[in-house]
Design a protein around this motif. Sequence first.
Motif, short mmCIF file in Angstrom:
data_model
loop_
_atom_site.label_atom_id
_atom_site.label_comp_id
_atom_site.label_asym_id
_atom_site.label_seq_id
_atom_site.Cartn_x
_atom_site.Cartn_y
_atom_site.Cartn_z
N GLY A 59 0.67 -1.25 -0.30
CA GLY A 59 0.04 -0.07 -0.32
C GLY A 59 0.35 1.36 0.22
O GLY A 59 1.87 1.40 -0.24
N ASN A 60 0.15 2.23 0.29
CA ASN A 60 0.81 3.87 0.44
C ASN A 60 0.15 4.62 1.54
O ASN A 60 -0.92 4.33 1.45
N LEU A 61 1.18 5.28 2.47
CA LEU A 61 0.95 5.96 3.28
C LEU A 61 0.77 7.26 2.27
O LEU A 61 1.48 7.70 2.57
N PHE A 62 -0.19 8.63 2.63
CA PHE A 62 0.07 9.79 2.44
C PHE A 62 -0.38 10.45 3.22
O PHE A 62 -1.37 10.15 4.27
N ILE B 32 -8.55 14.00 10.69
CA ILE B 32 -9.54 12.05 10.43
C ILE B 32 -8.91 12.34 9.15
O ILE B 32 -7.82 12.90 8.84
N ALA B 33 -8.94 10.57 9.49
CA ALA B 33 -7.80 10.04 8.33
C ALA B 33 -9.13 8.52 7.37
O ALA B 33 -10.09 8.92 7.85
N PHE B 34 -8.13 9.11 6.22
CA PHE B 34 -8.89 7.96 5.50
C PHE B 34 -8.16 7.28 4.89
O PHE B 34 -6.90 6.81 4.30
N GLN C 42 -3.64 11.24 -3.10
CA GLN C 42 -3.16 12.55 -3.05
C GLN C 42 -3.99 13.77 -2.54
O GLN C 42 -3.52 14.83 -2.17
N ARG C 43 -4.28 14.37 -3.59
CA ARG C 43 -5.73 15.37 -3.11
C ARG C 43 -6.24 15.42 -2.05
O ARG C 43 -6.37 16.64 -0.99
N LEU C 44 -6.92 13.78 -0.88
CA LEU C 44 -6.53 14.09 0.19
C LEU C 44 -5.55 14.87 1.26
O LEU C 44 -5.24 15.53 1.75
N ILE D 72 -4.67 13.00 6.23
CA ILE D 72 -3.75 11.41 6.50
C ILE D 72 -4.90 10.09 5.02
O ILE D 72 -6.19 11.25 5.45
N ALA D 73 -4.22 10.00 4.49
CA ALA D 73 -5.02 8.30 3.43
C ALA D 73 -3.73 8.08 3.48
O ALA D 73 -3.06 7.34 3.67
N MET D 74 -4.48 6.25 3.24
CA MET D 74 -4.07 5.17 2.93
C MET D 74 -4.85 4.75 2.24
O MET D 74 -5.78 4.43 1.97
N THR D 75 -3.93 3.88 1.11
CA THR D 75 -4.41 2.99 0.16
C THR D 75 -3.81 1.66 0.01
O THR D 75 -2.51 1.63 0.69
N TYR D 76 -4.23 0.92 -0.67
CA TYR D 76 -3.74 -0.93 -0.61
C TYR D 76 -4.12 -1.42 -1.67
O TYR D 76 -5.12 -1.15 -2.26
#
Length: 79
Positions: A15-18, A27-29, A45-47, A53-57
């Motif tokens: 994943g990736n942590l922004f 708030i985090a997403f 990246q927009r968030l 803070i945002a996380m994708t995986y």
Amino acid sequence: MKPIAFTSDGCKLAGNLFIPTGTPRTIAFLMIQGWQGSQNLRAGQRLTDAGYIAMTYDMRGNKDSEGDITKFSRADFIK
């Protein structure tokens, strides 16, 4: 964006942590992809640009994550 890895039910997921510069908003997403989708890096990246803070995986069996998507059930997805 920082690449990350974590384990879920014995499989290594990629994943990736922004993390925004400065103090992030409270708030985090967590961005969960569709069944055979991919990480929405642009939205992450927009968030982050907006101060969150945002996380994708990638789910099991997708891209750099371990596992076999053909053996992945809806119950596994919820885990």
